[in-house]
Write a protein that holds these residues in place. Sequence first.
Motif, PDB file in Angstrom:
ATOM      1  N   LEU A   1      -5.102  10.141  -0.304  1.00  0.00           N
ATOM      2  CA  LEU A   1      -5.749   8.866  -0.591  1.00  0.00           C
ATOM      3  C   LEU A   1      -4.747   7.739  -0.367  1.00  0.00           C
ATOM      4  O   LEU A   1      -3.537   7.927  -0.479  1.00  0.00           O
ATOM      5  CB  LEU A   1      -6.266   8.831  -2.032  1.00  0.00           C
ATOM      6  CG  LEU A   1      -7.329   9.865  -2.415  1.00  0.00           C
ATOM      7  CD1 LEU A   1      -7.660   9.743  -3.894  1.00  0.00           C
ATOM      8  CD2 LEU A   1      -8.582   9.705  -1.574  1.00  0.00           C
ATOM      9  N   TRP A   2      -5.284   6.553  -0.085  1.00  0.00           N
ATOM     10  CA  TRP A   2      -4.447   5.373   0.145  1.00  0.00           C
ATOM     11  C   TRP A   2      -4.783   4.326  -0.914  1.00  0.00           C
ATOM     12  O   TRP A   2      -5.955   3.999  -1.135  1.00  0.00           O
ATOM     13  CB  TRP A   2      -4.672   4.801   1.537  1.00  0.00           C
ATOM     14  CG  TRP A   2      -4.135   5.703   2.613  1.00  0.00           C
ATOM     15  CD1 TRP A   2      -4.775   6.735   3.221  1.00  0.00           C
ATOM     16  CD2 TRP A   2      -2.831   5.636   3.187  1.00  0.00           C
ATOM     17  NE1 TRP A   2      -3.962   7.341   4.147  1.00  0.00           N
ATOM     18  CE2 TRP A   2      -2.757   6.683   4.154  1.00  0.00           C
ATOM     19  CE3 TRP A   2      -1.723   4.827   3.012  1.00  0.00           C
ATOM     20  CZ2 TRP A   2      -1.628   6.907   4.921  1.00  0.00           C
ATOM     21  CZ3 TRP A   2      -0.587   5.043   3.768  1.00  0.00           C
ATOM     22  CH2 TRP A   2      -0.541   6.077   4.703  1.00  0.00           C
ATOM     23  N   GLU A   3      -3.733   3.823  -1.534  1.00  0.00           N
ATOM     24  CA  GLU A   3      -3.888   2.831  -2.604  1.00  0.00           C
ATOM     25  C   GLU A   3      -3.390   1.470  -2.123  1.00  0.00           C
ATOM     26  O   GLU A   3      -2.230   1.325  -1.739  1.00  0.00           O
ATOM     27  CB  GLU A   3      -3.110   3.266  -3.846  1.00  0.00           C
ATOM     28  CG  GLU A   3      -3.271   2.327  -5.030  1.00  0.00           C
ATOM     29  CD  GLU A   3      -2.430   2.764  -6.211  1.00  0.00           C
ATOM     30  OE1 GLU A   3      -2.970   3.440  -7.111  1.00  0.00           O
ATOM     31  OE2 GLU A   3      -1.219   2.446  -6.228  1.00  0.00           O
TER      32      GLU A   3
ATOM     33  N   LEU B   1      -1.193   8.400  -1.600  1.00  0.00           N
ATOM     34  CA  LEU B   1      -1.271   9.226  -2.792  1.00  0.00           C
ATOM     35  C   LEU B   1      -1.532  10.663  -2.382  1.00  0.00           C
ATOM     36  O   LEU B   1      -2.569  10.978  -1.783  1.00  0.00           O
ATOM     37  CB  LEU B   1      -2.386   8.730  -3.730  1.00  0.00           C
ATOM     38  CG  LEU B   1      -2.299   7.279  -4.206  1.00  0.00           C
ATOM     39  CD1 LEU B   1      -3.488   6.938  -5.077  1.00  0.00           C
ATOM     40  CD2 LEU B   1      -0.998   7.024  -4.955  1.00  0.00           C
TER      41      LEU B   1
ATOM     42  N   ASN C   1      -2.711  -2.419  -3.164  1.00  0.00           N
ATOM     43  CA  ASN C   1      -2.427  -3.215  -4.363  1.00  0.00           C
ATOM     44  C   ASN C   1      -2.319  -4.689  -3.994  1.00  0.00           C
ATOM     45  O   ASN C   1      -1.543  -5.052  -3.086  1.00  0.00           O
ATOM     46  CB  ASN C   1      -1.126  -2.752  -5.020  1.00  0.00           C
ATOM     47  CG  ASN C   1      -1.192  -1.303  -5.484  1.00  0.00           C
ATOM     48  OD1 ASN C   1      -1.595  -1.012  -6.594  1.00  0.00           O
ATOM     49  ND2 ASN C   1      -0.783  -0.375  -4.610  1.00  0.00           N
TER      50      ASN C   1
ATOM     51  N   THR D   1      -8.441   2.050  -4.078  1.00  0.00           N
ATOM     52  CA  THR D   1      -8.076   3.348  -3.497  1.00  0.00           C
ATOM     53  C   THR D   1      -9.150   3.762  -2.486  1.00  0.00           C
ATOM     54  O   THR D   1     -10.334   3.813  -2.832  1.00  0.00           O
ATOM     55  CB  THR D   1      -7.952   4.420  -4.587  1.00  0.00           C
ATOM     56  OG1 THR D   1      -7.040   3.964  -5.583  1.00  0.00           O
ATOM     57  CG2 THR D   1      -7.457   5.722  -4.007  1.00  0.00           C
ATOM     58  N   THR D   2      -8.724   4.026  -1.276  1.00  0.00           N
ATOM     59  CA  THR D   2      -9.641   4.392  -0.193  1.00  0.00           C
ATOM     60  C   THR D   2      -9.346   5.817   0.268  1.00  0.00           C
ATOM     61  O   THR D   2      -8.285   6.391  -0.003  1.00  0.00           O
ATOM     62  CB  THR D   2      -9.503   3.420   0.985  1.00  0.00           C
ATOM     63  OG1 THR D   2      -8.161   3.491   1.496  1.00  0.00           O
ATOM     64  CG2 THR D   2      -9.796   1.995   0.544  1.00  0.00           C
TER      65      THR D   2
ATOM     66  N   GLN E   1      -6.202  -2.868  -7.761  1.00  0.00           N
ATOM     67  CA  GLN E   1      -5.912  -1.610  -7.076  1.00  0.00           C
ATOM     68  C   GLN E   1      -7.191  -1.056  -6.460  1.00  0.00           C
ATOM     69  O   GLN E   1      -8.155  -0.783  -7.175  1.00  0.00           O
ATOM     70  CB  GLN E   1      -5.319  -0.576  -8.038  1.00  0.00           C
ATOM     71  CG  GLN E   1      -3.899  -0.867  -8.460  1.00  0.00           C
ATOM     72  CD  GLN E   1      -3.326   0.238  -9.333  1.00  0.00           C
ATOM     73  OE1 GLN E   1      -4.046   1.123  -9.795  1.00  0.00           O
ATOM     74  NE2 GLN E   1      -2.016   0.188  -9.581  1.00  0.00           N
TER      75      GLN E   1
ATOM     76  N   CYS F   1       0.852  -1.186   0.000  1.00  0.00           N
ATOM     77  CA  CYS F   1       0.000   0.000   0.000  1.00  0.00           C
ATOM     78  C   CYS F   1       0.893   1.243   0.000  1.00  0.00           C
ATOM     79  O   CYS F   1       2.042   1.205   0.461  1.00  0.00           O
ATOM     80  CB  CYS F   1      -0.943   0.010   1.203  1.00  0.00           C
ATOM     81  SG  CYS F   1      -0.108   0.157   2.797  1.00  0.00           S
TER      82      CYS F   1
ATOM     83  N   HIS G   1     -12.708   4.846  -2.972  1.00  0.00           N
ATOM     84  CA  HIS G   1     -12.737   5.908  -3.983  1.00  0.00           C
ATOM     85  C   HIS G   1     -12.803   5.340  -5.394  1.00  0.00           C
ATOM     86  O   HIS G   1     -13.582   5.809  -6.242  1.00  0.00           O
ATOM     87  CB  HIS G   1     -11.507   6.810  -3.823  1.00  0.00           C
ATOM     88  CG  HIS G   1     -11.414   7.889  -4.850  1.00  0.00           C
ATOM     89  ND1 HIS G   1     -10.699   7.736  -6.026  1.00  0.00           N
ATOM     90  CD2 HIS G   1     -11.949   9.143  -4.889  1.00  0.00           C
ATOM     91  CE1 HIS G   1     -10.805   8.838  -6.743  1.00  0.00           C
ATOM     92  NE2 HIS G   1     -11.542   9.715  -6.069  1.00  0.00           N
TER      93      HIS G   1
END
Length: 360
Positions: free
Chosen positions: A237-239, A228, A241, A282-283, A280, A225, A342
């Motif tokens: 934002l947090w991605e 972003l 993977n 994104t939260t 992926q 993770c 997101h």
Amino acid sequence: MPKKGNRKRLKYRAEDVTSHSVTVADFANSDPAIVKSGRVKKAVANAVQKEVKALCGLEASQVPAEDGLSILPENGQFGSSDELEDIENINGATIRKKKSKKQKGNSSAGTSGDDYPIDIWLVLASYIRPEDVVTFALICKKAWTVTCTAVFWMRLYKRHYQTSTYLPVRLLPECMYRLCSLRACVIRSLFHMYEPFCSRVAKNPSLPESTPNTLLNSKCLLFWCKKLETGSRPAPLWEFNFKFKKPPLKQKNHRHNGLQPPVEYKEVHYNPDQDCCLLQVTTFNFIFIPVVMGMTLTYMTINVSTDMRHHRVRLIFQDCPVLTGKKPRGEQGVQIVLDPVHSVHLLDWWHPKYPFSTMA
């Protein structure tokens, strides 16, 4: 209704049949009871055999009478002329017999087509579009062998290379001299340079509807993770993977595993990311996730979030795959809930945004 036993049958005698009395009308206007049986009367067969032997200059007594039936088919019909072959000449007369299925297969195999040298297929491959490579490889084995060579993939790369297109370092011309994973690198570069492939990626939705079913029973190879930073939003934002390895497709014929590239071109076809994809998610907030590397994804759903404004992703990982038709139990595995979400993206190994190793 007359009884079947009262039907009058036509009787033949061998001495009554001569070369002048055996005509087509004798068979076309014969008794229906004989025609229905599908066999010619033994007396007629012996008479025909005696007449044939007399024409060939042989005595009919040299061949047993029972063998006369062997020259006539049981159904009273002869095959077409292309199914017959000459076996011997007896005093100028040719006797023909019906070809077996094995002989017919061997004769047709020799005249099925021409065998062109591989150089001709290599020249034709220079005019093949990238989307027609599979069709070209299915023409014959030599055409497939051409698509395995490094020359084929280098020509395909140079034909569509554009200096104005941005490419990762590994896909630049000065790095394409390496034979390792050459095929995979050329395919990745085409999704940057070739317009039909670029438009295909742009038209595809970020999250296909078949994503949950596609990733079912996929093994998680890697997870990471990152944060972003976005200038338009006050909070980052947090991605998250998830790199998955898709399960192999079930083949109807297990004895046929498909063609393998030649040994000298095995390095060209090496692709560590084959059948891999990246999920992926994104939260808006950071969410703690337990370690799931090495586990199998057995359940995935994408629903509406509790605030009715975003999405909610639920993942269930277990140690072993789940059989088809059975639902996994949440208490037996590791459950991950990402909410609110997101965006969600599913990237195949050839996607321009798919992260791959530059050492490949």
